[in-house]
Enzyme design. Structure first.
Site, short mmCIF file in Angstrom:
data_model
loop_
_atom_site.label_atom_id
_atom_site.label_comp_id
_atom_site.label_asym_id
_atom_site.label_seq_id
_atom_site.Cartn_x
_atom_site.Cartn_y
_atom_site.Cartn_z
CG ASP A 149 -4.53 2.53 10.97
OD1 ASP A 149 -5.54 3.16 11.37
OD2 ASP A 149 -4.56 1.80 9.96
NE ARG A 205 -2.71 1.10 3.55
CZ ARG A 205 -3.63 1.21 4.52
NH1 ARG A 205 -4.91 1.41 4.20
NH2 ARG A 205 -3.28 1.08 5.79
#
Length: 536
Positions: A443, A162
């Site tokens: 996160d 990613r």
């Protein structure tokens, strides 16, 4: 190293990364930047125009100009690439060397190595992360770390990467005086060094694409893929990209996003936490969009349920994977009863996903892999569920944007948001983007929810269930108390906690919340700030 004309690298190349930032790779990055950065910046400006219209009361809707794409039944996306036929459990995490080995060995079908939300973009993290993936692709990542040996198993998860979203910039790598797109930097380095090697080993250059808000942003990725494959002489169509539907505007353009990437598409993913953040942020001018505690905003509330149903229907209509969202829970040590309760929540979440028609799901910790795998093995006998068409689904624009969520704002919920925001931001500035907080692996997305919830509670004068009005005066002592707790955590400096507290208190008092805390705080990383030349 002799750099191409116009290129400046503002920090030293970390030891070991010389094989990544080679003259040839840097030249490739330069081509990507000069070809696509103007379009990237224009697309980011378009996001501002959309937000301005939303602030004036114009609702989001399905695009009339692309109705033909949605209505046309004949087109489909590319068939699953090697190693992506069965994605029933995917594990995610940053590109730390030990993390990469453990995740690849976890028993999951794939591992998404993350340069984005679970990663603090220090220069070392970004470049040495590329070293780790380079070595992982070649099965040469075995290491002794902290006196313990870590070896890659012969049979391991398929690697996906990613890159950063379009809004983030690599401020330590300048081309013609301007910072490069962080996403193109991450994609370009990984692709340049590993595409042909991955293909030779039986898989390919596979990516997760985050934070998009318009199908033209997907077209930009598709064009970058086409240029990249031509540049190195790789087979056209070898790339696959799974798009995270994690912004409210993208939920109205799922089919268009698949259409733009169709030769390179491997499906869509329900990026649930960022989706909640985007839902609040994009509907920031609506008093009716004020949410209760984050724990009440579950996958079964109406707007989340509508989003899931539409995503599964859309993906299976176009014959690609509909991936479920993240279970961020981590095991609770020394409390079997509490741990069992948490794992039961994970099982219920994965059962909801597989019965909704998802083809796979995400977990954040290796201990959750067998739990999720067992649920999908029981309920999904084939490699995927593309045959589950969900033709009964008819999701309206009103359902997607419906802000009604039952629940209350509680004193505990306020404090938990303050704690999560401070803990994450301070750790992020300190170089760690994946942080265990209250038995969850947090996160940037969850910190963003905390930030915009605190902002909207202040903005619209919300009261807690105990009757306390949420004002800056109410929040300041909570920030002080939680700051003291966070500053005592190993590896987090008191200075970084102060920066985080000052930032969050300014945010809750702003007219509007800023777009991304990662963009705001990047200047606190080494070499993280840059002054653009006039006109750039």
């Amino acid at each position: 190293m002799s750099l191409p004309a116009g290129v400046t690298i503002t920090l030293p190349i970390p030891s070991g990364a010389e094989k990544i930032l080679t003259p040839e790779a840097v030249q490739f990055l330069t081509v990507l930047h000069r070809t696509f950065d103007k379009r990237r910046l224009q697309l980011l400006e378009n996001r501002k125009k959309v937000q301005a219209e939303l602030d004036k009361g114009k609702p989001l809707n399905f695009l009339p100009e692309t109705a033909n794409i949605r209505a046309e039944a004949s087109w489909a996306c590319a068939p699953p690439a090697p190693g992506l036929e069965d994605r029933r459990v995917e594990i995610t995490g940053p590109t730390d060397r030990k993390m990469v080995i453990n995740a690849l060995n976890s028993g999951a079908k794939t591992f998404m190595a993350d340069f984005e939300d679970s990663n603090s973009p220090t220069w070392d993290n970004m470049v040495l992360g590329q070293v780790n993936l380079y070595d992982a692709v070649r099965n040469q990542i075995d290491s002794v770390i902290g006196g313990k040996e870590y070896k890659l198993k012969p049979k391991h998860a398929v690697l996906l990467v990613r890159p950063r979203g379009w809004h983030l910039e690599e401020t330590r790598f300048l081309v013609d005086g301007a910072p490069m797109s962080g996403g193109l930097f991450d994609f370009g380095l990984y692709f340049f060094h590993n595409a042909k090697e991955a293909i030779a080993r039986g898989f390919g250059p596979y990516f997760y694409l985050p934070k998009m808000e318009h199908h033209l942003e997907a077209r930009l990725w598709n064009d970058a893929f086409n240029l990249a494959t031509s540049y190195i002489g790789a087979p056209q169509g070898c790339i696959r990209g799974t798009v995270l539907i994690e912004t409210l505007p993208a939920a109205f353009q799922m089919e268009e996003i698949l259409y733009e990437l169709r030769e390179h598409s491997s499906g869509l993913n329900c990026g649930r936490w960022d989706y909640i953040f985007s839902f609040i942020k994009r509907q920031r001018a609506l008093r009716s969009a004020v949410f209760p505690d984050r724990t009440d905003v579950t996958m079964t509330v109406p707007f989340m349920s509508a989003y899931v149903s539409l995503l599964v229907q859309t993906c299976h209509k176009r014959k690609v994977a509909a991936m479920g969202g993240m279970s961020a829970q981590i095991p609770i040590k020394n409390d079997p009863k509490a741990n069992d309760a948490v794992m039961d929540k994970v099982r219920a979440d994965k059962l909801r996903e597989v019965t909704a028609g998802h083809d796979g799901t995400w977990v954040a910790h290796p201990a959750l892999v067998p739990i999720a795998m067992a649920i999908f093995d029981e309920h999904m006998k084939g490699p995927n569920q593309y045959f589950v068409r969900r033709e009964e689904v008819s999701v309206t624009a009103k359902q997607i944007a419906d802000p009604k969520v039952p629940g209350q704002v509680t004193d505990v919920g306020v404090r938990e948001n303050v704690s999560a925001a401070l803990s994450y931001c301070a750790a992020w500035i300190s170089g760690n983007g994946c942080v265990p907080i209250n038995n969850l692996m947090e996160d940037a997305a969850t910190a963003e929810i905390a930030r915009v919830q605190l902002w909207q509670w202040v903005k619209y004068g919300s009261k807690t269930s105990s009757g306390k009005q949420i004002t800056p005066a109410y929040l300041k002592p909570i920030f002080a108390e939680e700051s003291a707790k966070v500053a005592s955590i190993k590896g987090i400096s008191a200075d970084h906690v102060r920066i985080s507290s000052d930032y969050m208190l300014a945010q809750v008092q702003a007219q509007w919340p800023s777009e991304f805390l990662t963009s705001d705080l990047q200047g606190h990383l080494a070499g993280g700030s840059v002054v653009r030349k006039a006109g750039l």
